[in-house]
Write an enzyme that holds these catalytic residues in place. Structure first.
Site, PDB file in Angstrom:
ATOM      1  CB  THR A   1      -9.735  44.553 -36.950  1.00 37.72           C
ATOM      2  OG1 THR A   1      -8.469  44.569 -36.259  1.00 37.72           O
ATOM      3  CG2 THR A   1      -9.534  44.250 -38.420  1.00 37.72           C
TER       4      THR A   1
ATOM      5  CG  PHE B   1     -16.977  41.552 -34.755  1.00 39.09           C
ATOM      6  CD1 PHE B   1     -16.907  40.911 -33.529  1.00 39.09           C
ATOM      7  CD2 PHE B   1     -18.231  41.834 -35.267  1.00 39.09           C
ATOM      8  CE1 PHE B   1     -18.053  40.559 -32.821  1.00 39.09           C
ATOM      9  CE2 PHE B   1     -19.402  41.485 -34.575  1.00 39.09           C
ATOM     10  CZ  PHE B   1     -19.298  40.845 -33.350  1.00 39.09           C
ATOM     11  CG  HIS B   2      -9.211  41.421 -34.360  1.00 43.24           C
ATOM     12  ND1 HIS B   2      -8.787  42.727 -34.322  1.00 43.24           N
ATOM     13  CD2 HIS B   2      -9.118  40.969 -33.080  1.00 43.24           C
ATOM     14  CE1 HIS B   2      -8.436  43.055 -33.087  1.00 43.24           C
ATOM     15  NE2 HIS B   2      -8.632  42.009 -32.308  1.00 43.24           N
ATOM     16  CG  ASP B   3      -9.873  36.570 -37.405  1.00 42.27           C
ATOM     17  OD1 ASP B   3      -9.759  35.617 -36.624  1.00 42.27           O
ATOM     18  OD2 ASP B   3      -8.930  37.345 -37.668  1.00 42.27           O
TER      19      ASP B   3
END
Ligand code: RIB
Ligand code: CA
Length: 336
Positions: free
Chosen positions: A197, A243-245
């Site tokens: 991520t 944009f981890h999630d």
């Protein structure tokens, strides 16, 4: 609910999150491309009061009309930590969000969700993008969970370094005991960790292009991403808004943009240096004849090990622009 473009039946999902800049993107992605039936909030990037207000405000901004269940204010054991260093005093600094249009459901998730699913005979996939406290409580208090929850796609952990400590990523570090419950639950898991991520996110041209698209959602989220990227530069010298999630949501929308490997993943809860670490075993050592080598346990997780960063960013930005178009059409049609 069927997809307006393809007509195919959309995957029914529930998202548990701690909005949170990247959680906001995850909520919008889930609503635009999946059958989002509800949102629950948890402490993490900020207090649960603030993450709940943020979830309601993001829903108001993007025209999302689903129940929001306020979740846990702290971990199963230990003290509350938060991500305010990165996400600011509101938990989503930089975004000009409208006020909430709804109030949260006050029932606990471990009461509300089982009742909803059992009453309707629905099975779902869960998406978790914050500390796993709510999910651990749900799995512990609901004996039938495995019959109604097909899989859990989570943003958390890492196959490499953490971000709170060298070993631990925030969502896991905030409640390692809860994460241990989830990884030992036998429910099929998909893990998007920092190893993937942190390689995907919006750079300044992406943010500027989003702002120039002119929509209300794009304006709010580009302000949000500007703040988020600036904090990443200041703290990690990372020049993108990561944009981890969204990676946890895209596992169900665009899985071909990721490479997954099966592994047994366990959570360290007692290590002085490694508490909150996701220990990923890719060795696949199944021989029982070795004396000093500990055999691998059966894989419990599909772990993301690579992703198509550019395609992911383009898809997320296109989704935000599409959200504005959909809302514009609704307004033009007088339904708002
Ligand atoms: O470590 C990244 C995770 O922590 C993301 O979910 C982000 O929103 C924060 O909660
Ligand atoms: Ca999050």
């Amino acid at each position: 609910m069927s997809d307006p473009d393809s007509g195919a039946e959309r995957r029914r999902i529930w998202i548990d999150c701690d909005p949170g800049h990247d959680d906001a993107l995850a909520i919008i992605l889930a609503h635009e491309h999946l059958d989002l039936i509800g949102i629950s909030t948890v402490f993490g990037n900020q207090s649960v009061d603030k993450t709940t207000i943020n979830a309601l405000s993001i829903s108001a901004l993007a025209g999302i009309d689903v129940p929001v269940v306020r979740g846990a204010a702290g971990p199963l054991i230990g003290k509350v930590i938060d991500g305010s260093d990165v996400h600011g005093k509101t938990g989503i600094d930089g975004a000009e969000l409208p006020p909430p249009r709804a109030v949260p459901v006050e029932a606990p998730l471990a009461t509300y969700l089982p009742d909803l699913l059992e009453r309707n005979g629905w099975s779902i996939d869960l998406i978790a993008t914050g500390p796993l406290t709510n999910i651990a409580n749900l799995l512990t208090d609901w004996p039938n969970a495995g019959r109604f929850i097909k899989s859990i796609s989570l943003m958390g952990g890492s196959t490499e370094n953490g971000n709170v400590t060298p070993a631990a990523e925030l969502n896991i570090y905030a409640d390692p005991e809860a994460a241990k419950v989830v990884f030992e639950s036998a429910i099929p898991l998909i893990m998007a960790g920092l190893n993937v991520t942190t390689t995907v996110g919006a750079d300044q041209p992406d943010i500027d292009m989003l702002r120039q698209s002119g929509g209300r959602v794009a304006a709010a989220l580009s302000g949000m991403l500007d703040f988020y990227r600036r904090r990443q530069i200041e703290i990690y010298d990372r020049h993108i808004a990561p944009f981890h999630d969204p990676c946890a949501v895209l596992a169900f929308i665009r899985p071909e943009l990721f490479t997954y490997r099966p592994a047994h993943v366990a959570v360290e809860t007692s290590g002085e240096l490694t508490r909150g670490m996701t220990v990923c075993d890719f060795r696949m050592v199944h021989s029982q004849t070795v004396s000093h080598i500990r055999p691998s346990k059966p894989a419990n997780t599909r772990v993301a090990v690579a992703c198509a960063s550019r395609e992911i960013v383009d898809f997320v930005i296109a989704t935000i622009i599409e959200t504005d178009r959909r809302l514009g059409e609704r307004t033009a049609g007088g339904v708002n």
